[in-house]
Design a protein around this motif. Structure first.
Motif, PDB file in Angstrom:
ATOM      1  N   UNK A 115      14.197  55.442  81.280  1.00  0.00           N
ATOM      2  CA  UNK A 115      13.451  54.441  80.526  1.00  0.00           C
ATOM      3  C   UNK A 115      12.741  54.985  79.290  1.00  0.00           C
ATOM      4  N   UNK A 116      12.930  56.253  78.955  1.00  0.00           N
ATOM      5  CA  UNK A 116      12.263  56.753  77.752  1.00  0.00           C
ATOM      6  C   UNK A 116      12.981  56.186  76.518  1.00  0.00           C
ATOM      7  N   UNK A 117      12.277  56.085  75.409  1.00  0.00           N
ATOM      8  CA  UNK A 117      12.881  55.512  74.199  1.00  0.00           C
ATOM      9  C   UNK A 117      14.125  56.286  73.760  1.00  0.00           C
ATOM     10  N   UNK A 118      15.039  55.589  73.119  1.00  0.00           N
ATOM     11  CA  UNK A 118      16.279  56.205  72.648  1.00  0.00           C
ATOM     12  C   UNK A 118      16.008  57.348  71.677  1.00  0.00           C
ATOM     13  N   UNK A 119      14.862  57.301  70.983  1.00  0.00           N
ATOM     14  CA  UNK A 119      14.515  58.340  70.004  1.00  0.00           C
ATOM     15  C   UNK A 119      14.013  59.624  70.650  1.00  0.00           C
ATOM     16  N   UNK A 120      13.812  59.629  71.950  1.00  0.00           N
ATOM     17  CA  UNK A 120      13.271  60.809  72.628  1.00  0.00           C
ATOM     18  C   UNK A 120      14.339  61.896  72.694  1.00  0.00           C
ATOM     19  N   UNK A 121      14.020  63.059  72.126  1.00  0.00           N
ATOM     20  CA  UNK A 121      14.927  64.196  72.096  1.00  0.00           C
ATOM     21  C   UNK A 121      14.598  65.230  73.156  1.00  0.00           C
ATOM     22  N   UNK A 122      13.325  65.262  73.571  1.00  0.00           N
ATOM     23  CA  UNK A 122      12.946  66.260  74.571  1.00  0.00           C
ATOM     24  C   UNK A 122      11.730  65.814  75.359  1.00  0.00           C
ATOM     25  N   UNK A 123      11.639  66.362  76.564  1.00  0.00           N
ATOM     26  CA  UNK A 123      10.455  66.246  77.400  1.00  0.00           C
ATOM     27  C   UNK A 123       9.897  67.649  77.552  1.00  0.00           C
ATOM     28  N   UNK A 124       8.606  67.754  77.636  1.00  0.00           N
ATOM     29  CA  UNK A 124       7.988  69.066  77.854  1.00  0.00           C
ATOM     30  C   UNK A 124       6.800  68.902  78.783  1.00  0.00           C
ATOM     31  N   UNK A 125       6.414  70.000  79.413  1.00  0.00           N
ATOM     32  CA  UNK A 125       5.280  70.005  80.335  1.00  0.00           C
ATOM     33  C   UNK A 125       4.835  71.431  80.551  1.00  0.00           C
ATOM     34  N   UNK A 126       3.666  71.583  81.146  1.00  0.00           N
ATOM     35  CA  UNK A 126       3.211  72.901  81.557  1.00  0.00           C
ATOM     36  C   UNK A 126       3.008  72.879  83.066  1.00  0.00           C
ATOM     37  N   UNK A 127       3.181  74.054  83.678  1.00  0.00           N
ATOM     38  CA  UNK A 127       3.034  74.158  85.128  1.00  0.00           C
ATOM     39  C   UNK A 127       2.484  75.542  85.468  1.00  0.00           C
ATOM     40  N   UNK A 128       1.621  75.579  86.456  1.00  0.00           N
ATOM     41  CA  UNK A 128       1.064  76.857  86.908  1.00  0.00           C
ATOM     42  C   UNK A 128       2.182  77.703  87.520  1.00  0.00           C
ATOM     43  N   UNK A 129       2.215  79.001  87.225  1.00  0.00           N
ATOM     44  CA  UNK A 129       3.300  79.843  87.725  1.00  0.00           C
ATOM     45  C   UNK A 129       3.338  79.964  89.238  1.00  0.00           C
ATOM     46  N   UNK A 130       2.216  79.712  89.915  1.00  0.00           N
ATOM     47  CA  UNK A 130       2.213  79.795  91.377  1.00  0.00           C
ATOM     48  C   UNK A 130       2.533  78.452  92.053  1.00  0.00           C
ATOM     49  N   UNK A 131       2.787  77.412  91.259  1.00  0.00           N
ATOM     50  CA  UNK A 131       3.160  76.108  91.807  1.00  0.00           C
ATOM     51  C   UNK A 131       4.682  76.081  91.966  1.00  0.00           C
TER      52      UNK A 131
END
Length: 179
Positions: A115-131
């Motif tokens: 459902x993300x817009x057609x213009x979306x080229x990437x998703x990004x996030x941060x995550x703790x290395x111990x998760x």
């Protein structure tokens, strides 16, 4: 989604009569439940309840909830970056303790991707290395490690930056710009 429903049906914490999960954008009346889940899932660095109201006002299509009947199983919050919807940042993904391992996080990510817009080229996030559970989920969903910061949220708060490109050929000019 059938696999998720089958997992839910066989999970001991879930009543056999309610095996359907609904994923959809949040409604205003549900924000208190989102804030309560946030407090349950994250011991520290919890988003305050007013933040969810602001997120709802700013990005209503990107505050996604996973429900089973009257029970909130999880939520995902994404927001456009400096490039607008071309680069969506996943600010938070939380799954209730009793719903973990059932594919709820995967279902929320899949819904966002569909459902993300057609213009979306990437998703990004941060995550703790111990998760490790979250790292496994994101890598299984096609996210790759882009960068590591030892003090991302301040001293002693390390995070991996993970990126998922939605186009086969990312734009060379913006490939490394996050958000």
């Amino acid at each position: 989604m059938k696999g998720l429903i089958d997992k839910m049906h066989n999970h001991p914490s879930v009543a056999k009569t309610t095996s359907i999960i609904e994923i959809r954008p949040a409604q205003l009346a549900e924000l208190a439940a989102v804030a309560a889940l946030e407090e349950q899932v994250f011991a520290t660095a919890v988003y305050p309840d007013f933040f969810f109201r602001q997120a709802y006002d700013l990005w209503p299509d990107f505050l996604l909830l996973a429900w089973q009947g009257e029970q909130l199983l999880g939520y995902l919050l994404a927001a456009p970056g400096q490039q607008g919807v071309a680069s969506l940042g996943i600010l938070s993904l939380a799954v209730s303790e009793q719903s973990r391992g059932l594919g709820v996080g995967q279902a929320l990510l899949q819904y966002l991707l569909l459902h993300c817009p057609a213009q979306t080229h990437q998703l990004w996030l941060t995550v703790a290395p111990d998760n490790l559970a979250a790292l496994h989920l994101y890598k299984k969903s096609g996210f790759i490690e882009q960068n590591y910061s030892e003090d991302y949220y301040g001293k002693g708060e390390p995070r991996w930056l993970l990126v998922k490109h939605l186009l086969a050929e990312p734009d060379d000019k913006n490939e490394h710009k996050i958000p």
